[in-house]
Write a protein that holds these residues in place. Sequence first.
Motif, mmCIF file in Angstrom:
data_model
loop_
_atom_site.group_PDB
_atom_site.id
_atom_site.type_symbol
_atom_site.label_atom_id
_atom_site.label_comp_id
_atom_site.label_asym_id
_atom_site.label_seq_id
_atom_site.Cartn_x
_atom_site.Cartn_y
_atom_site.Cartn_z
ATOM 1 N N SER A 122 11.593 8.792 -1.766
ATOM 2 C CA SER A 122 12.219 9.724 -2.702
ATOM 3 C C SER A 122 11.335 10.940 -2.944
ATOM 4 N N ALA A 123 10.032 10.715 -3.041
ATOM 5 C CA ALA A 123 9.100 11.806 -3.340
ATOM 6 C C ALA A 123 8.851 12.724 -2.153
ATOM 7 N N THR A 124 9.222 12.289 -0.955
ATOM 8 C CA THR A 124 8.931 13.075 0.247
ATOM 9 C C THR A 124 10.198 13.509 0.984
ATOM 10 N N GLY A 125 11.333 13.523 0.294
ATOM 11 C CA GLY A 125 12.568 13.951 0.955
ATOM 12 C C GLY A 125 12.943 13.070 2.124
ATOM 13 N N ARG A 126 12.973 11.750 1.869
ATOM 14 C CA ARG A 126 13.292 10.751 2.911
ATOM 15 C C ARG A 126 12.281 10.757 4.051
ATOM 16 N N GLY A 127 11.060 11.249 3.751
ATOM 17 C CA GLY A 127 10.009 11.263 4.763
ATOM 18 C C GLY A 127 9.841 12.599 5.455
ATOM 19 N N GLU A 128 10.766 13.531 5.249
ATOM 20 C CA GLU A 128 10.700 14.829 5.930
ATOM 21 C C GLU A 128 9.427 15.600 5.575
ATOM 22 N N PHE A 129 8.987 15.478 4.337
ATOM 23 C CA PHE A 129 7.833 16.249 3.881
ATOM 24 C C PHE A 129 6.608 15.366 3.643
ATOM 25 N N ALA A 130 6.623 14.169 4.210
ATOM 26 C CA ALA A 130 5.505 13.246 4.039
ATOM 27 C C ALA A 130 4.280 13.717 4.820
ATOM 28 N N THR A 131 3.120 13.546 4.222
ATOM 29 C CA THR A 131 1.875 13.828 4.927
ATOM 30 C C THR A 131 1.590 12.703 5.911
ATOM 31 N N MET A 132 0.609 12.910 6.771
ATOM 32 C CA MET A 132 0.256 11.867 7.732
ATOM 33 C C MET A 132 -0.216 10.608 7.012
ATOM 34 N N ALA A 133 -0.974 10.794 5.931
ATOM 35 C CA ALA A 133 -1.457 9.644 5.168
ATOM 36 C C ALA A 133 -0.287 8.874 4.553
ATOM 37 N N GLN A 134 0.700 9.592 4.052
ATOM 38 C CA GLN A 134 1.870 8.938 3.462
ATOM 39 C C GLN A 134 2.683 8.201 4.528
ATOM 40 N N LYS A 135 2.786 8.783 5.705
ATOM 41 C CA LYS A 135 3.515 8.108 6.786
ATOM 42 C C LYS A 135 2.781 6.845 7.232
ATOM 43 N N GLU A 136 1.457 6.914 7.265
ATOM 44 C CA GLU A 136 0.683 5.727 7.643
ATOM 45 C C GLU A 136 0.837 4.621 6.604
ATOM 46 N N GLN A 137 0.842 5.008 5.334
ATOM 47 C CA GLN A 137 1.045 4.016 4.273
ATOM 48 C C GLN A 137 2.434 3.396 4.362
ATOM 49 N N SER A 138 3.435 4.226 4.619
ATOM 50 C CA SER A 138 4.797 3.717 4.777
ATOM 51 C C SER A 138 4.883 2.744 5.945
ATOM 52 N N GLU A 139 4.213 3.070 7.024
ATOM 53 C CA GLU A 139 4.230 2.194 8.197
ATOM 54 C C GLU A 139 3.634 0.833 7.871
ATOM 55 N N GLU A 140 2.577 0.797 7.059
ATOM 56 C CA GLU A 140 1.973 -0.474 6.656
ATOM 57 C C GLU A 140 2.965 -1.307 5.848
ATOM 58 N N TRP A 141 3.635 -0.663 4.901
ATOM 59 C CA TRP A 141 4.614 -1.396 4.083
ATOM 60 C C TRP A 141 5.769 -1.882 4.934
ATOM 61 N N ILE A 142 6.234 -1.043 5.849
ATOM 62 C CA ILE A 142 7.361 -1.416 6.703
ATOM 63 C C ILE A 142 7.001 -2.604 7.592
ATOM 64 N N LYS A 143 5.800 -2.596 8.143
ATOM 65 C CA LYS A 143 5.370 -3.724 8.977
ATOM 66 C C LYS A 143 5.274 -5.008 8.166
ATOM 67 N N GLU A 144 4.874 -4.883 6.909
ATOM 68 C CA GLU A 144 4.812 -6.058 6.040
ATOM 69 C C GLU A 144 6.206 -6.635 5.823
ATOM 70 N N LEU A 145 7.190 -5.767 5.637
ATOM 71 C CA LEU A 145 8.564 -6.228 5.488
ATOM 72 C C LEU A 145 9.087 -6.837 6.786
ATOM 73 N N GLU A 146 8.783 -6.197 7.902
ATOM 74 C CA GLU A 146 9.252 -6.691 9.193
ATOM 75 C C GLU A 146 8.703 -8.087 9.482
ATOM 76 N N THR A 147 7.455 -8.328 9.089
ATOM 77 C CA THR A 147 6.849 -9.641 9.287
ATOM 78 C C THR A 147 7.607 -10.719 8.523
ATOM 79 N N ALA A 148 8.175 -10.340 7.376
ATOM 80 C CA ALA A 148 8.890 -11.296 6.525
ATOM 81 C C ALA A 148 10.403 -11.168 6.665
ATOM 82 N N ASN A 149 10.893 -10.634 7.787
ATOM 83 C CA ASN A 149 12.336 -10.447 7.981
ATOM 84 C C ASN A 149 13.094 -11.742 7.690
ATOM 85 N N PRO A 150 13.994 -11.735 6.717
ATOM 86 C CA PRO A 150 14.684 -12.971 6.332
ATOM 87 C C PRO A 150 15.887 -13.327 7.209
#
Length: 380
Positions: A122-150
């Motif tokens: 929400s803070a980065t316009g769906r990722g359009e305006f995300a910095t590299m650090a923010q994208k890397e953090q998002s990738e970490e969270w996404i991988k954590e979710l993917e590992t726990a795919n229900p």
Amino acid sequence: MTKALFVPVLLCSLKIDAFSLVKPFQALTPVARSRIHTDLWDSSSEPSENPVVVESVLNSASVEESKVEELENIVEKVSLAEAPFSEGNFATKEFPSEVNNDDKPSSDDLSSVIIKLIALASATGRGEFATMAQKEQSEEWIKELETANPTPQPTNSPMAKGTWELVYSSTQLFRSSPFFMAGRATCSTTEEAEQYDWFCDMHRAALAASNVGAVRQIVSDTRLVSEFEVKAGAVPFLSDFTPFSYSGGWPVTIDGAIVSSADITPTGEGWEIYMDTVEIKGSNIPGLRQVLDNGVRLGSRGLSNLLEDNIATYSTPKPIFETTYLSEILRISRDQDGKVFVYSKTSDNQEPTDYSSVESDLGFLKLLEGFNDSITKFYL
């Protein structure tokens, strides 16, 4: 071994029956007893995994005094002393390592990850305006979710069907369209893929003056429809047409939705995409709207068939759009390069949006209505 099974197994190994628990259990305070029930006997466990609830039979049980000392040693070993309870810290570290053999994040942990991911999106316009650090953090969270795919084989699940709105992407939002996925699939080398990425960057830069609205996918059994809504300034600058020095634009816009449709074949882990058509719907440009509504569209399959008939080495691209996480409210998908698209489910509706109610007047009618309501206030 779960905590719910640990104590009864330990008791059985010492040949102690449930009634032998009377005195040590009664010696504990109510706080301690409460923690025994919440920490050792999880109420969400299956009935077959729950031991007899000891407290209900304690008062009527006869106790073998010779067993009490053994039980007190057990109580000490599994950290059922009152002090840890009063501190709000159940000492599970005393349990054997196999008690907690599930390293997957808890549901609370996953909920926290989802909240943080959506907040960043929400803070980065769906990722359009995300910095590299923010994208890397998002990738970490996404991988954590993917590992726990229900949901195993998510694209075979009924939950995958419905209307999904894009809430985050690690690349340009329009690349969630099957049209651009098919375009990427025509690239056969790394160099060609990099050139395609550059083209997409330039395409978005050229559209910088436009505002991207809703980006969604409507998924049915055999069809995926992508809707990409956009607004652009209808008249750039008043000073180009009037003597006024004001440099802003007119408060009217060119609206429309780029709708791409493709056939899909579920593979279990993703969808094989067979691109079909691209069309403009909901245009508010007078005259053009009527033409577009009469069935003007780009059919990609005619071109594909022509190329296949005349170029021996050409085959119609059918990229795989992978789904790596699926729940009732969230879907995470990746294209062939691993670029991420996170969707939120808005409904189970499997029909594309009906844009017939959009007026083809460049927004002038709405502008006049607003002017009258706010300024002139003239009503019949």
